[in-house]
Motif scaffolding. Structure first.
Motif, PDB file in Angstrom:
ATOM      1  N   VAL A  90       0.739  -1.305   0.116  1.00 23.41           N
ATOM      2  CA  VAL A  90      -0.118   0.030  -0.019  1.00 23.41           C
ATOM      3  C   VAL A  90       0.739   1.429  -0.020  1.00 23.41           C
ATOM      4  CG1 VAL A  90      -1.729   1.237   1.395  1.00 23.41           C
ATOM      5  CG2 VAL A  90      -1.972  -1.135   1.209  1.00 23.41           C
ATOM      6  N   ALA A  91       0.759   2.173  -0.878  1.00 22.31           N
ATOM      7  CA  ALA A  91       1.383   3.413  -0.924  1.00 22.31           C
ATOM      8  C   ALA A  91       0.670   4.465  -1.599  1.00 22.31           C
ATOM      9  CB  ALA A  91       2.826   3.209  -1.735  1.00 22.31           C
ATOM     10  N   ASP A  92       1.389   5.693  -1.670  1.00 19.59           N
ATOM     11  CA  ASP A  92       0.938   6.838  -2.152  1.00 19.59           C
ATOM     12  C   ASP A  92       1.837   7.650  -2.914  1.00 19.59           C
ATOM     13  OD1 ASP A  92       2.471   7.981  -0.461  1.00 19.59           O
ATOM     14  OD2 ASP A  92       1.064   8.963   0.968  1.00 19.59           O
ATOM     15  N   ILE A 123       4.459   9.703  -9.581  1.00 15.64           N
ATOM     16  CA  ILE A 123       2.719  10.042  -9.370  1.00 15.64           C
ATOM     17  C   ILE A 123       2.521  10.091  -7.797  1.00 15.64           C
ATOM     18  CG2 ILE A 123       0.353   9.275  -9.499  1.00 15.64           C
ATOM     19  CD1 ILE A 123       1.206   8.238 -12.406  1.00 15.64           C
ATOM     20  N   SER A 124       1.797  10.969  -7.234  1.00 18.57           N
ATOM     21  CA  SER A 124       1.408  10.724  -5.903  1.00 18.57           C
ATOM     22  C   SER A 124      -0.092  11.040  -5.798  1.00 18.57           C
ATOM     23  CB  SER A 124       2.303  11.839  -5.051  1.00 18.57           C
ATOM     24  OG  SER A 124       1.805  13.211  -5.325  1.00 18.57           O
ATOM     25  N   THR A 125      -0.589  10.188  -5.084  1.00 17.69           N
ATOM     26  CA  THR A 125      -2.128  10.164  -4.986  1.00 17.69           C
ATOM     27  C   THR A 125      -2.475  10.634  -3.608  1.00 17.69           C
ATOM     28  OG1 THR A 125      -1.832   7.805  -4.142  1.00 17.69           O
ATOM     29  CG2 THR A 125      -1.999   8.040  -6.199  1.00 17.69           C
ATOM     30  N   ASP A 126      -3.603  11.192  -3.369  1.00 20.85           N
ATOM     31  CA  ASP A 126      -4.267  11.965  -2.307  1.00 20.85           C
ATOM     32  C   ASP A 126      -4.397  10.956  -0.944  1.00 20.85           C
ATOM     33  OD1 ASP A 126      -6.284  10.684  -3.195  1.00 20.85           O
ATOM     34  OD2 ASP A 126      -7.718  12.356  -2.907  1.00 20.85           O
ATOM     35  N   ARG A 127      -4.179   9.338  -1.187  1.00 24.19           N
ATOM     36  CA  ARG A 127      -4.316   8.443  -0.238  1.00 24.19           C
ATOM     37  C   ARG A 127      -3.646   7.241  -0.575  1.00 24.19           C
ATOM     38  NH1 ARG A 127     -10.482   7.229  -1.998  1.00 24.19           N
ATOM     39  NH2 ARG A 127     -10.446   9.223  -2.940  1.00 24.19           N
ATOM     40  N   ALA A 128      -3.422   6.608   0.374  1.00 22.43           N
ATOM     41  CA  ALA A 128      -2.624   5.275   0.018  1.00 22.43           C
ATOM     42  C   ALA A 128      -3.600   4.355  -0.558  1.00 22.43           C
ATOM     43  CB  ALA A 128      -1.925   4.939   1.390  1.00 22.43           C
TER      44      ALA A 128
END
Lengths: 321, 642
Positions: B342-344, B407-412
């Motif tokens: 699981v990652a963001d 890429i970074s996401t707003d949640r994991a």
């Protein structure tokens, strides 16, 4: 239905059930079924007000069965919509009402009031009949109930231009299809987002062929209209097509009398527009056998396609399914 | 009629099963066990793709008499085969493209044999339509790459092959078409195969199957070619019938199912509906819901017509749980003892599909599995020139461009590397304003582990790795001033161990800074990170059973301590290469002390940056008293004595 389908229903149960899975490759019908169910669930998870277009044919029967499986033990969480022309076969109306009741789903029937008022019929009005009852009727119904997503039972193998139709097909607020402006569909990641006023036609059985449909109906024991099976029926010959005289509205030419012929239908629509084939196939396996050995394509029995090769594409751009 | 007699003719050659007429029930039973293969055909504009597909449909009897009549009529009117049947007309669909004579979109065609149903993604060869090919390839088990035998390997061939490789298609057929136009020449065939092999190797393609064909004449499509007796391999159709499909492979992997929809018809029932991505599931299996990490067991696999005892990758199912735990759309149900990460933040390859170029920093919607989150994309690390495979510097990605980004996401989010599991590694980006699908992406790896880290349990463990090498894994950590002789001695130690049949690896400070750590400088923070990374790499190597030698100044005790703590008990040997500063400075092998004294080098250990000598090294070698050879001997003894 008669004993025919109950016989197949018995043999059909369970072929897609647990025992056939071990560490083996899924069969083509298992893969197709799983894909269709996935598509239907994506719609239900994202749509505000979905509906399933139900035309009572074998493809609709298959799609309805898949919906029952997708949402079991809940009934499919959307109504069925039949855009009626008043010119379907009597047997189709009978099965339509029964199928909706069996599935525990609401059935909506729409008649284009304008077509009703003008008495539009396939004998006097030619292509206007399809335009008004079906194309216009469908748009009216979708607007009236404010449906944002409509499931349709179209298949890519039916016609050349449909081979390029997406599973999720976006329509403008005017229900028009723009073949140049469709979204790419990657993996099984369907982009279900739409602007206000836009709607989506979703085709969960896009990747099924006619043979797949028949095999699945056979395996799963799905009830279909008896007209798909051969029986002696009153017919006349018009423009090379065998037309069944389904009710008293059929205008016989002077001196013309219906002849009893052993016939069945490969595809069902408005009875005055649907050509029958002479056949002795009385069971599903016999129907499939006949289909496999036949040398003409399915849609040939439909008067609507005969104008020109690309006619279906034009109809689609105008909003016909 | 035998197949050989038909070669090169225009009669359908696929013999329909006699059972249809004789015993339809037996036929149906047999056909319920057919499998399905999805494949993509790719080639340049004139490679004969449409003709090939038309030929496959024709040879497998998918063309009906009425369609054939219309085909014959169209062939005379608009055909390109001088009045002969133009198979391409069977598959070119939209009116506009029929007039232009080109295919402008992805079309799906269907045919079947007695063994399999096939879905063909027909994708265009035009330069500007990378996006269509990527779309078609995303669902394919196999790719048929077409080459015109007269033309050989072209730029487009390279592009298509790269895309096929990028999308992870492992089964590749190189269909060398139009063999009839090169006199069915074996030499020409092998010449092209050789050219292509060279290129395939460059892009990391593990294998491909070359088949010489003629779509127009039907050679080696369904029937063996009479013109090419020298070709002994399978016909195209034979290979398509026998090639492995992906879902069988996916079944052997750990269980993962993204939750599509929660089925709650009443208060007594709560089912989780989804399509199993990988693995198998049975009632009683321990599962974990990600990203929450909550665990329970599967109670039932609910299905219309009776609950199931087992379900496998590819099936759409509904699961119920033994306990009431939170689980909703977008979550991923995984095997409890083998969860995914699981990652963001991720590194990923993007294929840009929209006319409006990518905007770094702008929030897009990212759909992965059944989850949609908000994501931002960095400037590309590089763009790939799909023709030459060169890496280009770029500030953005335009239509049909391919590049590597963070890429970074707003949640994991639960994910897996695309290469391992496309179901949890492939994603799309959606523009929030236009709702267009603007990109397809493939995750490489997470950039930062978030709080939910779950280790993969591996069967072949570190002990097994070391046992096979008949040695005990170790990290031999050389520390000392610049110019103390660390590298020289470490190198000698490695040679000696190697001669003794030990499996070793030398991590050298300068070399690592050229690659793994080239982004790091010499500030204290960077020195710490330098050692941390080297420590992690060394640890992985000991997991693989190696004896790792490292030669780094590693001036700080706390970092050497950190690395020691990473390793298993007794596997870390600290070697202090004890050379006084004045001796090292007098040697000055690389001329660095001179520069540091002149103020040209900042943060130089021993000059303006401290060196903390070990308090309790496992081995200390004084290079003033011992020769390099003697020092190495002493260290080897210490390693073997453990």
């Amino acid at each position: 239905m008669t004993t025919r389908t109950s016989a197949t229903a018995g043999s059909g149960q369970g072929t897609l059930s647990p025992d056939s899975f071990s560490r083996s490759t899924l069969t083509h019908l298992q893969r197709l079924e799983a894909e269709s169910i996935h598509i239907m669930r994506e719609v239900v998870a994202n749509a505000e007000n979905p509906v399933m277009l139900y035309s009572v044919g074998k493809d609709s029967a298959c799609m309805l069965h898949l919906a029952k499986k997708a949402f079991y033990p809940a009934p499919p969480p959307f109504p069925l919509l039949h855009v009626d022309t008043t010119w379907k076969f009597k047997a189709m109306y009978d099965l339509r009402d029964k199928a909706a009741k069996d599935a525990g789903m609401e059935l909506l029937v729409h008649h284009n009031p304008e077509a009703m008022e003008k008495g539009i019929n396939p004998f006097d009005h030619g292509s206007l009949h399809t335009d008004m009852w079906k194309t216009e009727g469908l748009k009216q119904a979708l607007t009236k109930y404010n449906f944002d997503v409509a499931f349709g039972g179209a298949r890519r193998d039916e016609e050349k231009s449909r081979a390029k139709e997406r599973v999720f097909s976006f329509r403008t607020a005017n229900h028009r299809w723009d073949p140049k402006n469709q979204r790419p569909e990657l993996w099984k990641l369907y982009n279900t987002r739409k602007a206000k006023g836009e709607s989506i036609r979703v085709f969960p059985i896009s990747n099924w062929t006619e043979l797949d449909i028949w095999q699945y109906i056979h395996l799963e024991g799905i009830e279909i209209v008896p007209l798909y099976f051969s029986a002696p029926r009153p017919t006349v010959e018009r423009n090379g097509l065998l037309i069944m005289v389904d009710d008293e509205r059929f205008p016989l030419q002077p001196g013309e009398t219906p002849v009893m012929r052993s016939i069945r239908f490969r595809t069902l629509g408005c009875y005055p527009l649907t050509g029958a084939v002479e056949s002795e196939a009385q069971t599903l396996p016999e129907v499939i056998q006949e289909m496999l050995l036949t040398t003409t394509s399915e849609r040939q029995g439909r008067a609507i396609d005969h104008d020109q090769s690309a006619s279906m594409e034009k109809k689609k751009q105008e909003g016909y399914f | 009629m035998t197949a050989e007699m038909n070669a090169g003719s225009q009669d359908p050659v696929y013999v329909t099963d006699a059972l249809i007429a004789e015993d339809i029930d037996a036929y149906l039973l047999k056909h319920q066990h057919k499998t399905m293969l999805r494949f993509i055909t790719c080639g340049s504009v004139d490679d004969g793709k449409s003709t090939l597909i038309g030929r496959l449909l024709y040879d497998t009897k998918m063309i009906f008499e009425d369609q054939l009549a219309s085909l014959e009529h169209d062939s005379k009117a608009v055909g390109t085969q001088g009045g002969d049947i133009d198979f391409a007309l069977l598959v070119d669909g939209l009116a506009a493209e029929r007039e232009q004579g080109i295919t402008i979109d992805v079309a799906y065609r269907f045919f079947a044999t007695d063994k399999r149903k096939f879905i063909v993604a027909d994708t265009p060869g035009h330069e500007q339509y990378t996006r269509n090919m990527v779309t078609g390839a995303s669902t394919a088990d196999l790719a048929v790459i077409l080459i015109d035998a007269r033309q050989g390997v072209l730029t487009q061939t390279r592009r298509h092959s790269y895309l096929v490789q990028l999308l992870g298609i492992r089964n590749v057929v190189l269909a060398i078409n139009k063999m009839d136009l090169v006199g069915y020449s074996q030499e020409r065939f092998y010449e092209i195969v050789k050219d292509y092999s060279h290129f395939a190797q460059q892009i990391g393609m593990e294998s491909f199957l070359p088949i010489p064909i003629s779509g127009l004449k039907g050679d080696n499509i369904a029937a063996r070619s009479a013109g090419m007796p020298w070709y002994q391999g399978p016909t195209l159709l034979q290979h398509l019938e026998e090639a492995p499909v992906n879902d069988a492979r996916m079944q052997d992997y750990a269980f993962r199912m993204p939750v599509q929809w929660v089925n709650r018809p009443n208060l007594d029932f709560r089912g989780f509906a989804g399509q199993i991505g990988t693995g198998t599931v049975r009632p009683g299996d321990a599962i974990r819901v990600l990203p929450s990490g909550k665990t329970t067991t599967v109670k039932q696999i609910v299905a219309y017509g009776g609950n199931l005892d087992q379900a496998v990758a590819g099936q759409s199912v509904t699961l119920t749980f033994a306990d009431e735990i939170d689980c909703s759309r977008g979550d991923v149900i995984v095997q409890a003892d083998e969860p995914c990460e699981v990652a963001d933040q991720f590194e990923a390859t993007l294929v840009w599909m929209d006319e409006h170029a990518m905007l770094p920093g702008r929030p897009y919607l990212l759909k992965i599995g059944t989850q949609t989150v908000t994501a931002t994309v960095t400037e590309p690390k590089y763009e790939v020139n799909v023709n030459t495979l060169e890496h280009l510097a770029s500030k953005t990605l335009g239509l049909n461009a391919i590049g590597v980004v963070n890429i970074s996401t707003d949640r994991a989010i639960p994910f897996e590397s695309y290469g391992v599991n496309p179901d949890l590694g492939g994603f799309i980006l959606i523009d929030r304003m236009t709702n267009a699908t603007v990109a397809a992406g493939m995750i490489h790896f997470a950039l930062r582990r978030s709080q939910n880290i779950h280790w993969q349990a591996v069967d072949v463990n570190r002990e097994a790795h070391a046992a096979l090498k008949n040695q005990k894994a170790a990290v031999v950590w050389f520390t000392g001033l610049s110019g103390s002789g660390k590298s020289t001695i470490a190198n000698l130690v490695e040679k000696k161990l190697h001669a003794l049949g030990k499996h070793t690896f030398l991590l050298d400070g300068d070399n690592v800074r050229h690659g793994l750590n080239r982004d790091l400088g010499f500030t204290d923070a960077d020195r710490v990170e330098n050692i941390r990374r080297v420590g992690e790499v060394a640890k992985l190597m000991t997991d693989a059973g190696l004896i790792v030698l490292t030669a780094f100044i590693s001036p700080f005790r706390s970092e050497r301590r950190m690395v020691r703590d990473l390793m298993a008990q007794g596997e870390f040997l600290e070697v202090f290469v004890d050379t006084p500063l004045d001796v090292a400075e007098a040697r000055d092998v690389k001329g660095l002390y001179k520069k540091a004294r002149a103020g040209q080098l900042k943060n130089f250990t021993g000059i303006d940056s401290p060196y903390e000598a070990p308090e309790l090294a496992d081995v200390t070698v004084n290079t003033v008293e011992l020769s390099a050879e003697e020092a190495a001997e002493r260290i080897v003894e210490a390693i073997l004595a453990r």
